[in-house]
Design a protein around this motif. Sequence first.
Motif, mmCIF file in Angstrom:
data_model
loop_
_atom_site.group_PDB
_atom_site.id
_atom_site.type_symbol
_atom_site.label_atom_id
_atom_site.label_comp_id
_atom_site.label_asym_id
_atom_site.label_seq_id
_atom_site.Cartn_x
_atom_site.Cartn_y
_atom_site.Cartn_z
ATOM 1 N N LEU A 259 3.394 0.553 -0.310
ATOM 2 C CA LEU A 259 3.347 0.179 1.101
ATOM 3 C C LEU A 259 2.273 -0.875 1.337
ATOM 4 O O LEU A 259 2.502 -1.880 2.021
ATOM 5 N N ILE A 260 1.091 -0.654 0.748
ATOM 6 C CA ILE A 260 -0.003 -1.618 0.885
ATOM 7 C C ILE A 260 0.365 -2.939 0.226
ATOM 8 O O ILE A 260 0.136 -4.025 0.784
ATOM 9 N N LEU A 261 0.937 -2.857 -0.958
ATOM 10 C CA LEU A 261 1.329 -4.060 -1.686
ATOM 11 C C LEU A 261 2.373 -4.855 -0.911
ATOM 12 O O LEU A 261 2.297 -6.092 -0.829
ATOM 13 N N SER A 262 3.343 -4.164 -0.339
ATOM 14 C CA SER A 262 4.395 -4.843 0.424
ATOM 15 C C SER A 262 3.810 -5.531 1.655
ATOM 16 O O SER A 262 4.231 -6.632 2.023
ATOM 17 N N TYR A 263 2.829 -4.892 2.298
ATOM 18 C CA TYR A 263 2.171 -5.490 3.456
ATOM 19 C C TYR A 263 1.421 -6.758 3.042
ATOM 20 O O TYR A 263 1.473 -7.787 3.734
ATOM 21 N N GLN A 264 0.712 -6.700 1.894
ATOM 22 C CA GLN A 264 -0.004 -7.876 1.403
ATOM 23 C C GLN A 264 0.969 -9.008 1.075
ATOM 24 O O GLN A 264 0.709 -10.177 1.377
ATOM 25 N N ALA A 265 2.096 -8.658 0.463
ATOM 26 C CA ALA A 265 3.096 -9.662 0.109
ATOM 27 C C ALA A 265 3.708 -10.282 1.355
ATOM 28 O O ALA A 265 3.946 -11.496 1.405
ATOM 29 N N LEU A 266 3.976 -9.466 2.376
ATOM 30 C CA LEU A 266 4.537 -9.981 3.621
ATOM 31 C C LEU A 266 3.582 -10.973 4.278
ATOM 32 O O LEU A 266 4.007 -12.031 4.762
ATOM 33 N N LYS A 267 2.288 -10.658 4.284
ATOM 34 C CA LYS A 267 1.308 -11.571 4.869
ATOM 35 C C LYS A 267 1.299 -12.910 4.129
ATOM 36 O O LYS A 267 1.277 -13.971 4.750
#
Length: 277
Positions: A259-267
């Motif tokens: 979840l954290i990784l996906s948020y970082q990737a989205l940013k």
Amino acid sequence: PPKVSIGMPVYNGEATIGEALDSLLAQTFTDFELIISDNASIDGTEAICREYAARDARIRYVRQVENHGAPANFQFVLDEAVGEYFMWAAADDIKSTDYIKENHRFLEANYDYVASVSPVRFQGGEFDGVRMGDFSLDDENFDLRMLNFFTKWHANGRYYSLIRRSALLGLSFGKLDYLGFDWMVVLHLLSQGKIKRIKKGHVILDTNGESNTTNIFSKYNNKSFLYFIFPFKDLIIDFHRNYPKAIKRQRIHLYLKWLILSYQALKLNIIFAVRGR
């Protein structure tokens, strides 16, 4: 056969491939073959490669009739390799002259490690094991190695490790054409054993490489809007399919990291999308 096989997949690399080849041919460890697979380049890559191949018998240059895509080209050089050890070499990266010697020395003395890499940095950048994705993953348990891999968004310095070729057997790039396919390769290695970051030697990555540009997202964003908001969708699905036991044991920790990784990737995807306009 040579002790080490080096695979260099390339497409339109005329601006950088000469320096990359020079750094490989200057290695103090000399018992290697270098397989170059040219993915139907349309610039001067072919002429440069043929010139180098004519000067050094360790080089085997293959020009593909048509561009088969990056994953297939990485697969090709691996399939052609015969050495006990293998490593991929990008056509825009520079390795220190002692890179193969020092990593080979470590692997020869530590059979529980499947790969070894020297410190990695971008041109003009600093050596940072977390940001560059090259810190050691040497827990005895695969679950812990896997969880530590998913620390945060990072470059994938481990991808250019010196690797025991036996640890790559069974890997199929035909199923890895998605964002983060190189991460999946490292995760496959971690399922086989430990990866070490030694202190000696270094790798310098070109800042203009695909992993450091808008291209890393844009070619997948075109598939559907879902890839824009969830760039690592296919990577996570593929990992879930291949390592269900690890996920079952570490479900909460792993899903939180994803979840954290996906948020970082989205940013980053949003930032790159804005820059690309």
